[in-house]
Scaffold this active site. Sequence first.
Site, PDB file in Angstrom:
ATOM      1  N   GLY A  84       0.847  -1.201   0.000  1.00  0.00           N
ATOM      2  CA  GLY A  84       0.000   0.000   0.000  1.00  0.00           C
ATOM      3  C   GLY A  84       0.878   1.245   0.000  1.00  0.00           C
ATOM      4  O   GLY A  84       2.098   1.149  -0.009  1.00  0.00           O
ATOM      5  N   CYS A 138       1.053   3.545   2.430  1.00  0.00           N
ATOM      6  CA  CYS A 138       1.750   3.764   3.724  1.00  0.00           C
ATOM      7  C   CYS A 138       1.910   2.431   4.427  1.00  0.00           C
ATOM      8  O   CYS A 138       1.320   2.171   5.444  1.00  0.00           O
ATOM      9  CB  CYS A 138       0.964   4.732   4.586  1.00  0.00           C
ATOM     10  SG  CYS A 138      -0.757   4.242   4.719  1.00  0.00           S
ATOM     11  N   GLY A 139       2.717   1.556   3.868  1.00  0.00           N
ATOM     12  CA  GLY A 139       2.931   0.280   4.547  1.00  0.00           C
ATOM     13  C   GLY A 139       2.675  -0.874   3.607  1.00  0.00           C
ATOM     14  O   GLY A 139       2.469  -0.697   2.416  1.00  0.00           O
ATOM     15  N   VAL A 169       1.107  -5.224   3.176  1.00  0.00           N
ATOM     16  CA  VAL A 169       0.201  -6.259   3.701  1.00  0.00           C
ATOM     17  C   VAL A 169       0.923  -7.600   3.603  1.00  0.00           C
ATOM     18  O   VAL A 169       1.473  -7.924   2.562  1.00  0.00           O
ATOM     19  CB  VAL A 169      -1.101  -6.327   2.877  1.00  0.00           C
ATOM     20  CG1 VAL A 169      -2.056  -7.342   3.494  1.00  0.00           C
ATOM     21  CG2 VAL A 169      -1.759  -4.962   2.806  1.00  0.00           C
ATOM     22  N   MET A 215      -8.620 -11.485   2.977  1.00  0.00           N
ATOM     23  CA  MET A 215      -9.535 -11.519   1.820  1.00  0.00           C
ATOM     24  C   MET A 215      -8.797 -12.242   0.697  1.00  0.00           C
ATOM     25  O   MET A 215      -7.931 -11.677   0.032  1.00  0.00           O
ATOM     26  CB  MET A 215      -9.909 -10.090   1.425  1.00  0.00           C
ATOM     27  CG  MET A 215     -10.664  -9.354   2.508  1.00  0.00           C
ATOM     28  SD  MET A 215     -12.261 -10.110   2.823  1.00  0.00           S
ATOM     29  CE  MET A 215     -13.196  -9.402   1.480  1.00  0.00           C
ATOM     30  N   ASP A 246     -11.680   8.043   0.451  1.00  0.00           N
ATOM     31  CA  ASP A 246     -10.600   7.508  -0.402  1.00  0.00           C
ATOM     32  C   ASP A 246     -11.051   6.212  -1.066  1.00  0.00           C
ATOM     33  O   ASP A 246     -10.321   5.225  -1.092  1.00  0.00           O
ATOM     34  CB  ASP A 246      -9.346   7.269   0.459  1.00  0.00           C
ATOM     35  CG  ASP A 246      -8.114   7.002  -0.412  1.00  0.00           C
ATOM     36  OD1 ASP A 246      -7.148   6.397   0.097  1.00  0.00           O
ATOM     37  OD2 ASP A 246      -8.155   7.373  -1.600  1.00  0.00           O
ATOM     38  N   LYS A 254     -11.514   3.689  -3.757  1.00  0.00           N
ATOM     39  CA  LYS A 254     -10.886   3.364  -5.050  1.00  0.00           C
ATOM     40  C   LYS A 254     -10.684   1.857  -5.109  1.00  0.00           C
ATOM     41  O   LYS A 254     -10.716   1.186  -4.066  1.00  0.00           O
ATOM     42  CB  LYS A 254      -9.550   4.108  -5.193  1.00  0.00           C
ATOM     43  CG  LYS A 254      -8.593   3.883  -4.040  1.00  0.00           C
ATOM     44  CD  LYS A 254      -7.385   4.812  -4.137  1.00  0.00           C
ATOM     45  CE  LYS A 254      -6.466   4.615  -2.938  1.00  0.00           C
ATOM     46  NZ  LYS A 254      -5.360   5.557  -2.915  1.00  0.00           N
ATOM     47  N   GLU A 258      -8.248  -0.028  -5.199  1.00  0.00           N
ATOM     48  CA  GLU A 258      -7.197  -0.579  -4.313  1.00  0.00           C
ATOM     49  C   GLU A 258      -7.746  -0.846  -2.916  1.00  0.00           C
ATOM     50  O   GLU A 258      -7.216  -1.662  -2.184  1.00  0.00           O
ATOM     51  CB  GLU A 258      -6.035   0.409  -4.191  1.00  0.00           C
ATOM     52  CG  GLU A 258      -5.277   0.692  -5.480  1.00  0.00           C
ATOM     53  CD  GLU A 258      -5.905   1.807  -6.316  1.00  0.00           C
ATOM     54  OE1 GLU A 258      -5.161   2.525  -6.987  1.00  0.00           O
ATOM     55  OE2 GLU A 258      -7.157   1.939  -6.310  1.00  0.00           O
ATOM     56  N   ASN A 259      -8.806  -0.128  -2.558  1.00  0.00           N
ATOM     57  CA  ASN A 259      -9.337  -0.265  -1.197  1.00  0.00           C
ATOM     58  C   ASN A 259     -10.593  -1.118  -1.143  1.00  0.00           C
ATOM     59  O   ASN A 259     -11.366  -1.033  -0.193  1.00  0.00           O
ATOM     60  CB  ASN A 259      -9.618   1.129  -0.606  1.00  0.00           C
ATOM     61  CG  ASN A 259      -8.333   1.878  -0.346  1.00  0.00           C
ATOM     62  OD1 ASN A 259      -7.280   1.259  -0.171  1.00  0.00           O
ATOM     63  ND2 ASN A 259      -8.389   3.202  -0.359  1.00  0.00           N
ATOM     64  N   ASP A 264      -9.063   0.545   4.385  1.00  0.00           N
ATOM     65  CA  ASP A 264      -8.230   1.756   4.367  1.00  0.00           C
ATOM     66  C   ASP A 264      -9.004   3.010   4.750  1.00  0.00           C
ATOM     67  O   ASP A 264      -9.517   3.727   3.899  1.00  0.00           O
ATOM     68  CB  ASP A 264      -7.581   1.933   2.988  1.00  0.00           C
ATOM     69  CG  ASP A 264      -6.516   3.029   3.047  1.00  0.00           C
ATOM     70  OD1 ASP A 264      -5.698   3.123   2.136  1.00  0.00           O
ATOM     71  OD2 ASP A 264      -6.526   3.783   4.045  1.00  0.00           O
ATOM     72  N   THR A 270     -32.544  29.753  19.267  1.00  0.00           N
ATOM     73  CA  THR A 270     -33.460  30.722  18.649  1.00  0.00           C
ATOM     74  C   THR A 270     -32.642  31.628  17.730  1.00  0.00           C
ATOM     75  O   THR A 270     -31.616  32.136  18.164  1.00  0.00           O
ATOM     76  CB  THR A 270     -34.099  31.623  19.750  1.00  0.00           C
ATOM     77  OG1 THR A 270     -33.796  31.050  21.007  1.00  0.00           O
ATOM     78  CG2 THR A 270     -35.569  31.791  19.538  1.00  0.00           C
TER      79      THR A 270
HETATM   80  C1  YIQ Z   1      -6.407  -1.003   6.858  1.00  0.00           C
HETATM   81  C2  YIQ Z   1      -5.768  -0.745   5.551  1.00  0.00           C
HETATM   82  N1  YIQ Z   1      -5.190   0.365   5.233  1.00  0.00           N
HETATM   83  N2  YIQ Z   1      -5.058   1.372   6.081  1.00  0.00           N
HETATM   84  C3  YIQ Z   1      -4.187   2.387   5.735  1.00  0.00           C
HETATM   85  N3  YIQ Z   1      -3.644   2.399   4.527  1.00  0.00           N
HETATM   86  N4  YIQ Z   1      -3.925   3.332   6.618  1.00  0.00           N
HETATM   87  C4  YIQ Z   1      -5.694  -1.770   4.521  1.00  0.00           C
HETATM   88  C5  YIQ Z   1      -5.374  -1.348   3.232  1.00  0.00           C
HETATM   89  C6  YIQ Z   1      -5.220  -2.276   2.238  1.00  0.00           C
HETATM   90  C7  YIQ Z   1      -5.385  -3.609   2.556  1.00  0.00           C
HETATM   91  N5  YIQ Z   1      -5.254  -4.694   1.763  1.00  0.00           N
HETATM   92  C8  YIQ Z   1      -5.515  -5.761   2.532  1.00  0.00           C
HETATM   93  C9  YIQ Z   1      -5.431  -7.103   2.007  1.00  0.00           C
HETATM   94  O1  YIQ Z   1      -5.825  -8.071   2.621  1.00  0.00           O
HETATM   95  N6  YIQ Z   1      -4.832  -7.169   0.767  1.00  0.00           N
HETATM   96  C10 YIQ Z   1      -4.596  -8.260   0.045  1.00  0.00           C
HETATM   97  C11 YIQ Z   1      -3.797  -8.102  -1.072  1.00  0.00           C
HETATM   98  C12 YIQ Z   1      -3.489  -9.170  -1.892  1.00  0.00           C
HETATM   99  C13 YIQ Z   1      -3.988 -10.423  -1.563  1.00  0.00           C
HETATM  100  C14 YIQ Z   1      -3.849 -11.674  -2.174  1.00  0.00           C
HETATM  101  C15 YIQ Z   1      -4.574 -12.559  -1.398  1.00  0.00           C
HETATM  102  N7  YIQ Z   1      -5.142 -11.901  -0.353  1.00  0.00           N
HETATM  103  C16 YIQ Z   1      -4.790 -10.586  -0.444  1.00  0.00           C
HETATM  104  C17 YIQ Z   1      -5.110  -9.504   0.380  1.00  0.00           C
HETATM  105  C18 YIQ Z   1      -5.803  -5.393   3.820  1.00  0.00           C
HETATM  106  C19 YIQ Z   1      -5.727  -4.018   3.847  1.00  0.00           C
HETATM  107  C20 YIQ Z   1      -5.884  -3.080   4.845  1.00  0.00           C
END
Ligand code: YIQ
Length: 299
Positions: A21, A23-24, A26, A94, A137, A139, A141-142, A158, A177
């Site tokens: 992502g 900011c970080g 997964v 997921m 936000d 989109k 990706e989320n 997200d 009033t």
């Molecule tokens: C909580 C959150 N984002 N919060 C912030 N960016 N601050 C966030 C964002 C994107 C995310 N993606 C997922 C996630 O499970 N992604 C993912 C990506 C590829 C595969 C392939 C098999 N399972 C997947 C799950 C969790 C998740 C949580």
Amino acid sequence: QSNLPKELSEKYMITKKIGVGVCGEVKLAFERATCKKVALKTINKKDFPASVGTATRSAEREIQILQKIDHPCLIKTKDFFQTDDSYYIFLELMEGGELFDRVKSKQQIKEPIAKLYFYQMLKAVEYLHNNGIIHRDLKPENVLLSSHDDVCVIKITDFNQSKILEESALMRTLCGTPTYLAPEVFTDAVTVGYSRAVDAWSLGVVLVNTFICYPPFYPDARIGLSVSDQITQGIYTFIPSKWDGISDDAKDVVKKLLRVDPNVRLTIEEALQHPWLMVRFIAVSLPGPSAINVGTFTT
Ligand SMILES: C/C(=N\NC(=N)N)c1ccc2[nH]c(C(=O)Nc3ccc4cc[nH]c4c3)cc2c1
């Protein structure tokens, strides 16, 4: 992951990276006690350019939202740890990954599938708005898919940009009033409170971008307008060939969501009442205990 909190490593085994992502990242993790798969989202505090203060507040607000929400189409946290420089959020995995990747790889998503995903997004955002939360936000990706099958449950994630609607001073003023209240306070009040309409707009863009395979607003020399000018003027291109075979109802929803004036834009509630969405669905239920009924409705 050398600097993981000890109790985190004791409880989970972290394996490969499955998504990256802004900011970080997964990662796939296993809960040692149950061998269940979970997703670990690491949010590095130092990744936020602003001072740590705001970063911590925005991340903590997101954690607060993630722990408060409860809807079949919104991601749920299962566990949470933090160190001085990172947050570790464990989420339900997921299996289908991000909708963004599904769209990138595949040609046009068939309309009934697009409608199923879009309906679930509307229900998820309806829940957020009813709970005073604006996502801001939305989109592809989320949007996460629960399985590799086309017919599956989707979950929105997200909440980093999300906003919690507090009771405003203006709302309190309008309760009193109005004896000494200036007229503009009333006229301003009419436009305030439409911030949730931004989510409806974004879903309109997602509907075009994800389901018809191209963004409605994009840099194109022939249009001769910047993307932001296209958006502020509500000028988007309908490439006829891409819309062949797509129902007029679908096009009508897009037109009414991509209205520049938030006061006349379709609300989430109105979109759910639109003829395109008001059809009988077979409830999407997953096999086994996690069977979730994301909602059935009839014509
Ligand atoms: C909580 C959150 N984002 N919060 C912030 N960016 N601050 C966030 C964002 C994107 C995310 N993606 C997922 C996630 O499970 N992604 C993912 C990506 C590829 C595969 C392939 C098999 N399972 C997947 C799950 C969790 C998740 C949580």
